[in-house]
Design a protein around this motif. Structure first.
Motif, PDB file in Angstrom:
ATOM      1  N   SER A 225       0.814  -1.218   0.000  1.00  0.00           N
ATOM      2  CA  SER A 225       0.000   0.000   0.000  1.00  0.00           C
ATOM      3  C   SER A 225       0.843   1.261   0.000  1.00  0.00           C
ATOM      4  O   SER A 225       0.309   2.370   0.091  1.00  0.00           O
ATOM      5  N   VAL A 226       2.180   1.099  -0.126  1.00  0.00           N
ATOM      6  CA  VAL A 226       3.061   2.271   0.028  1.00  0.00           C
ATOM      7  C   VAL A 226       3.517   2.869  -1.288  1.00  0.00           C
ATOM      8  O   VAL A 226       4.126   3.941  -1.316  1.00  0.00           O
ATOM      9  N   GLY A 227       3.242   2.193  -2.415  1.00  0.00           N
ATOM     10  CA  GLY A 227       3.662   2.754  -3.690  1.00  0.00           C
ATOM     11  C   GLY A 227       3.515   1.771  -4.826  1.00  0.00           C
ATOM     12  O   GLY A 227       2.928   0.690  -4.685  1.00  0.00           O
ATOM     13  N   ARG A 228       4.060   2.135  -5.978  1.00  0.00           N
ATOM     14  CA  ARG A 228       3.977   1.299  -7.167  1.00  0.00           C
ATOM     15  C   ARG A 228       5.162   1.634  -8.065  1.00  0.00           C
ATOM     16  O   ARG A 228       5.558   2.796  -8.180  1.00  0.00           O
ATOM     17  N   VAL A 243      10.230   4.123 -13.041  1.00  0.00           N
ATOM     18  CA  VAL A 243       9.976   5.113 -11.996  1.00  0.00           C
ATOM     19  C   VAL A 243       9.159   4.453 -10.898  1.00  0.00           C
ATOM     20  O   VAL A 243       8.313   3.602 -11.170  1.00  0.00           O
ATOM     21  N   THR A 244       9.436   4.799  -9.654  1.00  0.00           N
ATOM     22  CA  THR A 244       8.672   4.313  -8.509  1.00  0.00           C
ATOM     23  C   THR A 244       7.971   5.496  -7.862  1.00  0.00           C
ATOM     24  O   THR A 244       8.622   6.463  -7.454  1.00  0.00           O
ATOM     25  N   LEU A 245       6.635   5.432  -7.764  1.00  0.00           N
ATOM     26  CA  LEU A 245       5.835   6.488  -7.151  1.00  0.00           C
ATOM     27  C   LEU A 245       5.397   6.073  -5.754  1.00  0.00           C
ATOM     28  O   LEU A 245       4.950   4.945  -5.546  1.00  0.00           O
ATOM     29  N   LYS A 246       5.496   6.991  -4.804  1.00  0.00           N
ATOM     30  CA  LYS A 246       5.030   6.751  -3.449  1.00  0.00           C
ATOM     31  C   LYS A 246       3.521   6.966  -3.343  1.00  0.00           C
ATOM     32  O   LYS A 246       2.947   7.769  -4.070  1.00  0.00           O
ATOM     33  N   SER A 247       2.877   6.269  -2.398  1.00  0.00           N
ATOM     34  CA  SER A 247       1.467   6.486  -2.088  1.00  0.00           C
ATOM     35  C   SER A 247       1.271   6.987  -0.663  1.00  0.00           C
ATOM     36  O   SER A 247       0.179   7.415  -0.301  1.00  0.00           O
ATOM     37  N   THR A 248       2.323   6.926   0.165  1.00  0.00           N
ATOM     38  CA  THR A 248       2.252   7.374   1.548  1.00  0.00           C
ATOM     39  C   THR A 248       3.406   8.317   1.839  1.00  0.00           C
ATOM     40  O   THR A 248       4.389   8.377   1.090  1.00  0.00           O
TER      41      THR A 248
END
Length: 309
Positions: A225-228, A243-248
């Motif tokens: 749940s912290v990114g993708r 690229v890695t995107l954060k969600s938190t």
């Protein structure tokens, strides 16, 4: 190669935060020394500005008025009532994460006000508050959307409104600040709807924005749940991009990484403490299998060699 510098190369709407300690605050709100604004070159690399949401709750719409002439300091915004939403008493939220310091100047200047120093050293100020969530002289760590007070008319205010500033790390006011994707330059008055605190992943960036023109997502993997992390490909030049995107913890520097490894070649990695994403990691690999992946905190993903076309 592993990128460890706190300053990052320019890419569309790029902001990658470094894990820097919060800089010392300006002693007086009136003090603003000459400085290099965000976006200037530092040690050969471009220092990019923090991405800001509106200072109000999700769905609230207010006028952002960047007065032309006579407003002190030039470039600051007065947030005012729009339509049926009366600004007086509204909850004020941090427009980006950082360290907040609370102050009260009584009946002069800002009155009750808060300054937030963000991870890249830039600052925001919120003045004429009716209430604050901490006492004057106290500090607290805030994330984007953290409540810091309510709108009022303390200090030198003539009527209830929120006085708002975006400043460089040395105190220079941005005369064309951007909030929730809306840029308000001197002399402009615009209605801005807030997405601050709307919940879910509010990362303002997309994989295609980070990688640039011509790239399209061809694969992706969730990091809990912290990114993708995303794999993109540019069919025009045969380049891959990860690229890695954060969600938190958006707007707060935390550990993020992205890597790309063409089969038979060395791995390229971008890792560090960033506010929104790691990457872009680009490699030319036409007709070659690639291994790719990334991490947010302790959660990681590594693909097999694949996408060999």
């Amino acid at each position: 190669m592993t990128v460890t510098s706190p300053f990052r190369r320019r890419s569309p709407r790029r902001w990658a935060l470094a894990a820097l300690a919060a800089l010392a605050l300006v002693a007086s709100p009136a003090a603003a020394s000459a400085a290099v604004p965000a976006g200037a070159v530092h040690d050969g690399a471009v220092v990019l500005a923090t991405s800001h949401k509106s200072p109000f709750s999700c769905g609230k719409t207010f006028y952002a008025n960047n007065w032309s002439g006579g407003h002190s300091p030039n470039g600051s915004i007065d947030w005012q009532t729009y339509g049926g939403d009366a600004v007086n008493g509204e909850t004020v939220r941090a427009t980006a994460g950082g360290t907040a310091t609370f102050d009260d100047e009584g009946g002069t200047s800002y009155g009750k006000w808060v300054q937030v120093v963000h991870g890249d050293g830039t600052r925001t100020r919120y003045a004429h508050l009716a209430t604050m969530v901490r006492n004057p002289g106290q500090t607290m760590s805030v994330s984007q959307g953290t409540v810091i007070g309510t709108v009022g008319s303390t200090g030198g205010s003539q009527a209830p409104h929120l006085h708002y500033e975006q400043r460089s790390s040395s105190g220079v006011v941005d005369t064309s600040p951007t909030v929730d994707g809306v840029t308000v330059s001197v002399g402009q008055k615009k209605a801005v709807s807030s997405t601050n605190g709307c919940g879910g992943s509010s990362n303002p960036y997309t994989p295609a924005e980070v990688c640039g023109s011509g790239f399209a997502v061809i694969d992706q993997a969730a990091l809990g749940s912290v990114g993708r992390t995303y794999l993109l490909y540019n069919s025009g030049n045969g380049n891959n991009c990860v690229v890695t995107l954060k969600s938190t913890n958006l707007g707060t520097p935390t550990a993020v990484s992205a890597f790309l490894e063409p089969q038979g070649a060395s791995r390229s990695t971008d890792s560090g403490s960033f506010g929104y994403y790691a990457g872009p990691v680009k490699r030319s690999a036409p007709g070659t299998c690639v291994k790719w992946g990334g991490s947010v905190g302790s959660t990681s993903y590594t693909s097999p060699f694949e996408h060999c076309g």
